[in-house]
Design an enzyme around this catalytic site. Sequence first.
Site, PDB file in Angstrom:
ATOM      1  CE1 TYR A  66      -3.239  -2.847   0.205  1.00 35.24           C
ATOM      2  CE2 TYR A  66      -3.362  -2.597   2.583  1.00 35.24           C
ATOM      3  CZ  TYR A  66      -3.757  -3.236   1.422  1.00 35.24           C
ATOM      4  OH  TYR A  66      -4.667  -4.264   1.485  1.00 35.24           O
ATOM      5  CD1 TRP A  83     -12.370 -11.230  -2.907  1.00 33.40           C
ATOM      6  CD2 TRP A  83     -12.504 -13.439  -3.162  1.00 33.40           C
ATOM      7  NE1 TRP A  83     -11.401 -11.805  -2.117  1.00 33.40           N
ATOM      8  CE2 TRP A  83     -11.461 -13.150  -2.252  1.00 33.40           C
ATOM      9  CE3 TRP A  83     -12.769 -14.769  -3.481  1.00 33.40           C
ATOM     10  CZ2 TRP A  83     -10.691 -14.154  -1.660  1.00 33.40           C
ATOM     11  CZ3 TRP A  83     -11.998 -15.764  -2.909  1.00 33.40           C
ATOM     12  CH2 TRP A  83     -10.982 -15.460  -2.007  1.00 33.40           C
ATOM     13  N   GLY A 154      -9.166  -0.691  11.691  1.00 34.60           N
ATOM     14  CA  GLY A 154      -8.220  -1.175  12.682  1.00 34.60           C
ATOM     15  C   GLY A 154      -7.194  -2.117  12.081  1.00 34.60           C
ATOM     16  CG  ASP A 155      -2.684  -3.862  12.686  1.00 29.42           C
ATOM     17  OD1 ASP A 155      -2.929  -5.082  12.645  1.00 29.42           O
ATOM     18  OD2 ASP A 155      -1.531  -3.409  12.583  1.00 29.42           O
ATOM     19  CG  PHE A 156      -6.739  -8.329  11.523  1.00 28.35           C
ATOM     20  CD1 PHE A 156      -5.561  -9.059  11.428  1.00 28.35           C
ATOM     21  CD2 PHE A 156      -7.428  -8.041  10.351  1.00 28.35           C
ATOM     22  CE1 PHE A 156      -5.075  -9.476  10.199  1.00 28.35           C
ATOM     23  CE2 PHE A 156      -6.949  -8.458   9.116  1.00 28.35           C
ATOM     24  CZ  PHE A 156      -5.763  -9.175   9.045  1.00 28.35           C
ATOM     25  CE  LYS A 171      -5.897 -14.166  -2.698  1.00 26.73           C
ATOM     26  NZ  LYS A 171      -6.094 -13.429  -3.961  1.00 26.73           N
ATOM     27  CG  HIS A 174      -2.089 -16.724   1.308  1.00 27.47           C
ATOM     28  ND1 HIS A 174      -2.253 -16.921  -0.041  1.00 27.47           N
ATOM     29  CD2 HIS A 174      -2.408 -15.411   1.530  1.00 27.47           C
ATOM     30  CE1 HIS A 174      -2.638 -15.798  -0.617  1.00 27.47           C
ATOM     31  NE2 HIS A 174      -2.737 -14.874   0.316  1.00 27.47           N
TER      32      HIS A 174
END
Length: 264
Positions: A66, A83, A154-156, A171, A174
């Site tokens: 990003y 998808w 957020g950042d999980f 995905k 992986h």
Amino acid sequence: ALYRNTEISNIYLTKSSPKSQYHIMMYYSNTVYLCWHYLADAVREGRNQYERAFGISSEDPFGAMYRSEEEMLNFMAGQNSVWSICGRDVLAAFDLSPFTQIYDLGGGGGALARECVSLYPNSTVTIYDLPKVVQVAKEQFIPPEECRINFHEGDFFNDSIPEADLYILSKILHDWDDDKCSQLLAKVYKACKPGGGVLLVELLLNEDKSGPLETQLYSMNMLVQTEGKERTAVEYSKLLQAAGFGEVHVKRTGKLYDAVLGRK
């Protein structure tokens, strides 16, 4: 003489087609392929090659992916392309209708979330992703009238994960090594409602890792682009069980992506 697209070209290569693969092919051409130039270095060093390919730090793979708004948009549009042709297969692999409150962790541009609410009209899906990703998803990909799709910034790995019936990780695992996967799945298990579950959507290797060829190639791509690898069904099952998910089911769709469901 007249020239025209074949039927398959019209479906998958024209930008106007709802199943167009234009964006993912352009992402592969302009970003992924440049990392593959340094495949030998990736094999020697065991790490991704953003530094050589683009002159940016390889410490944070998604910071590299990003690195600009344009690159992020290309990546998100590319994932949405995938998808549009694979989403329904993995979401229909199991009957997910009992799960009405769903979190799509790392849901990006929301194509899988849209397939989910289309297939399971009684469900709501919350896309949990980085703030800048959520912003682009709202502006570019999810129409405001789509009231069954919500957003959580957020950042999980570092922020809390809210309670839900089902968590979709498509995905995601992986991209990371076993330790990071275990860390994330433990957080998901803790947040998951009793009777709930987690749906992993991944390419599955054969148990002896002899194939499929596409999955082996994707695993090499994880080496040049991320910190992860593709895994077998048993390897994913062990990660889920170690996190606490007692009941694990695997469904091979016969297409590129398969589904693994862990129940709490």
